[in-house]
Motif scaffolding. Structure first.
Motif, PDB file in Angstrom:
ATOM      1  N   UNK A   1      -4.349  20.853   3.601  1.00 19.31           N
ATOM      2  CA  UNK A   1      -4.385  20.621   2.120  1.00 19.31           C
ATOM      3  C   UNK A   1      -3.102  19.885   1.975  1.00 19.31           C
ATOM      4  N   UNK A   2      -3.333  18.807   1.178  1.00 17.84           N
ATOM      5  CA  UNK A   2      -2.028  17.600   1.164  1.00 17.84           C
ATOM      6  C   UNK A   2      -2.140  17.630  -0.554  1.00 17.84           C
ATOM      7  N   UNK A   3      -0.794  17.029  -0.956  1.00 17.91           N
ATOM      8  CA  UNK A   3      -1.047  16.566  -2.374  1.00 17.91           C
ATOM      9  C   UNK A   3      -0.027  14.994  -1.970  1.00 17.91           C
ATOM     10  N   UNK A   4      -0.383  14.046  -2.704  1.00 16.27           N
ATOM     11  CA  UNK A   4       0.276  12.767  -2.691  1.00 16.27           C
ATOM     12  C   UNK A   4       0.490  12.260  -3.978  1.00 16.27           C
ATOM     13  N   UNK A   5       1.400  11.155  -3.827  1.00 17.22           N
ATOM     14  CA  UNK A   5       1.927  10.592  -5.268  1.00 17.22           C
ATOM     15  C   UNK A   5       2.241   9.156  -5.211  1.00 17.22           C
ATOM     16  N   UNK A   6       1.920   8.365  -5.965  1.00 15.06           N
ATOM     17  CA  UNK A   6       2.550   6.993  -5.814  1.00 15.06           C
ATOM     18  C   UNK A   6       4.186   7.243  -6.430  1.00 15.06           C
ATOM     19  N   UNK A   7       5.093   6.944  -5.673  1.00 18.53           N
ATOM     20  CA  UNK A   7       6.238   6.924  -6.325  1.00 18.53           C
ATOM     21  C   UNK A   7       6.933   5.891  -6.751  1.00 18.53           C
ATOM     22  N   UNK A   8       6.458   4.660  -6.539  1.00 17.49           N
ATOM     23  CA  UNK A   8       7.155   3.329  -6.923  1.00 17.49           C
ATOM     24  C   UNK A   8       5.891   2.187  -6.766  1.00 17.49           C
TER      25      UNK A   8
ATOM     26  N   UNK B   1      -3.564  -7.458  -5.423  1.00 20.20           N
ATOM     27  CA  UNK B   1      -2.663  -7.347  -4.607  1.00 20.20           C
ATOM     28  C   UNK B   1      -1.356  -6.500  -4.865  1.00 20.20           C
ATOM     29  N   UNK B   2      -1.431  -5.466  -4.051  1.00 14.36           N
ATOM     30  CA  UNK B   2      -0.268  -4.368  -4.461  1.00 14.36           C
ATOM     31  C   UNK B   2       0.480  -4.233  -3.428  1.00 14.36           C
ATOM     32  N   UNK B   3       1.755  -3.532  -3.769  1.00 11.01           N
ATOM     33  CA  UNK B   3       2.999  -3.203  -2.938  1.00 11.01           C
ATOM     34  C   UNK B   3       3.388  -1.883  -3.595  1.00 11.01           C
ATOM     35  N   UNK B   4       3.220  -0.878  -2.831  1.00 10.71           N
ATOM     36  CA  UNK B   4       3.630   0.501  -3.397  1.00 10.71           C
ATOM     37  C   UNK B   4       4.261   1.493  -2.522  1.00 10.71           C
ATOM     38  N   UNK B   5       5.015   2.381  -2.981  1.00 11.31           N
ATOM     39  CA  UNK B   5       5.457   3.512  -2.133  1.00 11.31           C
ATOM     40  C   UNK B   5       4.591   4.751  -2.235  1.00 11.31           C
ATOM     41  N   UNK B   6       4.259   5.390  -1.289  1.00 16.71           N
ATOM     42  CA  UNK B   6       3.380   6.724  -1.506  1.00 16.71           C
ATOM     43  C   UNK B   6       4.343   7.903  -0.991  1.00 16.71           C
ATOM     44  N   UNK B   7       4.071   9.130  -1.557  1.00 15.09           N
ATOM     45  CA  UNK B   7       4.611  10.387  -0.804  1.00 15.09           C
ATOM     46  C   UNK B   7       3.585  11.251  -0.683  1.00 15.09           C
ATOM     47  N   UNK B   8       3.292  11.939   0.633  1.00 17.83           N
ATOM     48  CA  UNK B   8       2.389  12.899   0.823  1.00 17.83           C
ATOM     49  C   UNK B   8       3.074  13.913   1.483  1.00 17.83           C
TER      50      UNK B   8
ATOM     51  N   UNK C   1      -6.819   3.979  -0.539  1.00 20.02           N
ATOM     52  CA  UNK C   1      -6.827   2.960   0.541  1.00 20.02           C
ATOM     53  C   UNK C   1      -5.554   2.970   1.409  1.00 20.02           C
ATOM     54  N   UNK C   2      -4.418   2.685   0.739  1.00 27.71           N
ATOM     55  CA  UNK C   2      -3.154   2.816   1.555  1.00 27.71           C
ATOM     56  C   UNK C   2      -2.691   4.299   1.925  1.00 27.71           C
ATOM     57  N   UNK C   3      -2.968   5.220   1.185  1.00 28.20           N
ATOM     58  CA  UNK C   3      -2.481   6.715   1.562  1.00 28.20           C
ATOM     59  C   UNK C   3      -3.078   6.982   2.700  1.00 28.20           C
ATOM     60  N   UNK C   4      -4.160   6.451   3.114  1.00 29.83           N
ATOM     61  CA  UNK C   4      -5.034   7.018   4.487  1.00 29.83           C
ATOM     62  C   UNK C   4      -3.935   6.711   5.570  1.00 29.83           C
ATOM     63  N   UNK C   5      -3.217   5.661   5.556  1.00 21.24           N
ATOM     64  CA  UNK C   5      -2.511   5.240   6.620  1.00 21.24           C
ATOM     65  C   UNK C   5      -1.561   6.494   7.092  1.00 21.24           C
ATOM     66  N   UNK C   6      -0.840   7.050   5.753  1.00 24.93           N
ATOM     67  CA  UNK C   6       0.036   7.883   6.176  1.00 24.93           C
ATOM     68  C   UNK C   6      -0.512   9.405   6.110  1.00 24.93           C
ATOM     69  N   UNK C   7      -1.799   9.409   5.510  1.00 26.77           N
ATOM     70  CA  UNK C   7      -2.756  10.805   5.536  1.00 26.77           C
ATOM     71  C   UNK C   7      -3.186  11.018   6.864  1.00 26.77           C
ATOM     72  N   UNK C   8      -3.314   9.982   7.747  1.00 24.31           N
ATOM     73  CA  UNK C   8      -3.980  10.351   9.001  1.00 24.31           C
ATOM     74  C   UNK C   8      -3.223  11.306   9.812  1.00 24.31           C
ATOM     75  N   UNK C   9      -2.133  11.397   9.625  1.00 25.39           N
ATOM     76  CA  UNK C   9      -1.236  12.226  10.407  1.00 25.39           C
ATOM     77  C   UNK C   9      -1.257  13.732  10.032  1.00 25.39           C
ATOM     78  N   UNK C  10      -1.843  14.128   8.648  1.00 28.36           N
ATOM     79  CA  UNK C  10      -2.109  15.447   8.270  1.00 28.36           C
ATOM     80  C   UNK C  10      -3.619  15.847   8.631  1.00 28.36           C
TER      81      UNK C  10
END
Length: 146
Positions: free
Chosen positions: A83-90, A135-142, A65-74
């Motif tokens: 093609x993208x790859x993503x990770x939970x960094x924290x 409830x989560x708070x995380x950092x993501x990298x795509x 869910x969270x990564x779709x915020x950042x993923x929309x730019x791709x």
């Protein structure tokens, strides 16, 4: 929140995930700062055990869910072959209050906290009706891959 077909956004345009790892069915709302998604938990889901959606499934759903915020730019063009790859960094915080059951539909709401290039920090809450499940708070990298 009532799901109306004409208002649903195809998640495949914003995430690279596919079955059996796709943990979001539809995007109900999407802006550069927030997203609302829905997911119906099928009994055959890989994260269902004894008719319950386990903690790892809730966390993966929250991350997708969270990564779709950042993923929309791709995925600005739905016809793109990006093609993208993503990770939970924290993972800064996870609070799990209850586990949903197979057959139930959950709704998640995520908000951007901060963003720098392809890294972002996002908070997300997942609900079953009005009941808060996680409830989560995380950092993501795509990043885009060739």
């Amino acid at each position: 929140m009532e799901l109306q077909q004409e208002n649903l956004i195809n998640i495949h345009h914003f995430l690279p995930h596919r079955e059996p790892m796709l943990m979001v069915d539809f995007i109900l709302e999407l802006t550069p700062e927030k997203v609302v998604t829905s997911f119906e938990i099928k009994p055959e889901n890989i994260f269902v055990d004894n008719n319950q959606f386990i903690e790892a499934g809730l966390i993966e759903h929250s991350a997708q869910t969270s990564s779709s915020i950042l993923g929309q730019s791709f995925f600005e063009n739905p016809d793109t072959q990006t093609k993208v790859i993503g990770f939970i960094t924290n993972i800064k915080k996870i609070e799990i209050f209850e586990l949903p059951k197979a057959g139930e539909k959950i709704i998640s709401k995520a908000s951007l906290i901060s963003k720098y290039e392809n890294i972002c920090q996002i908070s997300c809450e997942t609900f079953l009706d009005e009941k808060l499940l996680i409830r989560t708070e995380m950092s993501l990298f795509i990043q885009e891959i060739e």
